[in-house]
Scaffold this motif. Structure first.
Motif, PDB file in Angstrom:
ATOM      1  N   THR A 185      12.965   4.902   2.553  1.00 41.17           N
ATOM      2  CA  THR A 185      12.785   3.911   1.496  1.00 41.17           C
ATOM      3  C   THR A 185      11.334   3.922   1.037  1.00 41.17           C
ATOM      4  O   THR A 185      10.432   4.293   1.781  1.00 41.17           O
ATOM      5  N   LEU A 186      11.136   3.523  -0.202  1.00 44.66           N
ATOM      6  CA  LEU A 186       9.777   3.396  -0.724  1.00 44.66           C
ATOM      7  C   LEU A 186       9.268   1.981  -0.490  1.00 44.66           C
ATOM      8  O   LEU A 186      10.047   1.028  -0.572  1.00 44.66           O
ATOM      9  N   PRO A 187       7.990   1.821  -0.194  1.00 47.78           N
ATOM     10  CA  PRO A 187       7.427   0.478  -0.102  1.00 47.78           C
ATOM     11  C   PRO A 187       7.600  -0.263  -1.430  1.00 47.78           C
ATOM     12  O   PRO A 187       7.800   0.363  -2.484  1.00 47.78           O
ATOM     13  N   SER A 213      17.258   2.668  -1.512  1.00 50.18           N
ATOM     14  CA  SER A 213      16.405   1.556  -1.921  1.00 50.18           C
ATOM     15  C   SER A 213      16.325   0.519  -0.812  1.00 50.18           C
ATOM     16  O   SER A 213      17.334   0.173  -0.200  1.00 50.18           O
ATOM     17  N   GLY A 214      15.130   0.019  -0.588  1.00 52.42           N
ATOM     18  CA  GLY A 214      14.932  -1.049   0.382  1.00 52.42           C
ATOM     19  C   GLY A 214      15.007  -2.428  -0.236  1.00 52.42           C
ATOM     20  O   GLY A 214      14.902  -3.432   0.465  1.00 52.42           O
ATOM     21  N   MET A 215      15.220  -2.500  -1.545  1.00 56.74           N
ATOM     22  CA  MET A 215      15.249  -3.780  -2.245  1.00 56.74           C
ATOM     23  C   MET A 215      16.563  -4.497  -1.962  1.00 56.74           C
ATOM     24  O   MET A 215      17.632  -4.017  -2.309  1.00 56.74           O
ATOM     25  N   PRO A 216      16.486  -5.677  -1.318  1.00 58.33           N
ATOM     26  CA  PRO A 216      17.713  -6.441  -1.073  1.00 58.33           C
ATOM     27  C   PRO A 216      18.169  -7.151  -2.344  1.00 58.33           C
ATOM     28  O   PRO A 216      17.392  -7.329  -3.282  1.00 58.33           O
ATOM     29  N   PRO A 228       0.839  -1.214   0.000  1.00 54.19           N
ATOM     30  CA  PRO A 228       0.000   0.000   0.000  1.00 54.19           C
ATOM     31  C   PRO A 228       0.871   1.260   0.000  1.00 54.19           C
ATOM     32  O   PRO A 228       1.970   1.272   0.547  1.00 54.19           O
ATOM     33  N   ASP A 229       0.366   2.288  -0.625  1.00 53.46           N
ATOM     34  CA  ASP A 229       1.046   3.593  -0.663  1.00 53.46           C
ATOM     35  C   ASP A 229       2.494   3.471  -1.138  1.00 53.46           C
ATOM     36  O   ASP A 229       3.397   4.131  -0.616  1.00 53.46           O
ATOM     37  N   TRP A 230       2.720   2.669  -2.167  1.00 52.57           N
ATOM     38  CA  TRP A 230       4.079   2.386  -2.634  1.00 52.57           C
ATOM     39  C   TRP A 230       4.806   3.603  -3.201  1.00 52.57           C
ATOM     40  O   TRP A 230       6.020   3.577  -3.350  1.00 52.57           O
TER      41      TRP A 230
END
Length: 128
Positions: free
Chosen positions: A41-43, A83-86, A31-33
């Motif tokens: 960080t962005l969702p 970035s929150g992407m691992p 939600p709310d990305w």
């Protein structure tokens, strides 16, 4: 560029095992990305054709998945974005990453697939 022998059926299983917890079982994202979390960080964005995944060429999508968002962007000179992407390079093989991307792309309309393919061609011309 996406290998011709990538398997979207295998990718669907791998997606559920590795990606769905953040990006959604139906590729719908969190939600709310578009709104940053408290840490900046962005969702996780959706991977369906309503998100922005298709706005990127195959090289960036692959690197983002393998190395993680921060490293993939920094490698391209993008700074100041958190970035929150691992990265999944330690847990998924290159073939598995391509299978996941093949699955994601298989859910898009042919129009969106073609637009993304055009972005991949442009990316290759720029050497990214």
């Amino acid at each position: 560029m996406q290998p011709a022998d990538s398997d979207p059926t295998v990718g669907a299983v791998l997606y559920q095992e590795n990606c769905a917890s953040c990006h959604g079982a139906k590729l719908e994202g969190q939600p709310d990305w578009r709104s940053p979390n408290d840490d900046g960080t962005l969702p996780a964005p959706p991977h369906d054709e309503f998100g922005h995944t298709w706005h990127h060429g195959d090289g960036l999508l692959f690197d983002y998945t393998k190395m993680g968002g921060q490293m993939a962007l920094e490698q391209r000179g993008v700074t100041g974005f958190v970035s929150g992407m691992p990265g999944f390079g330690e847990t998924l093989s290159d073939e598995q990453i391509w299978d996941i991307l093949a699955f994601i792309k298989s859910t898009w309309s042919s129009r969106v697939q073609q637009m993304q393919a055009t972005r991949t061609e442009g990316e290759q011309l720029k050497g990214n």
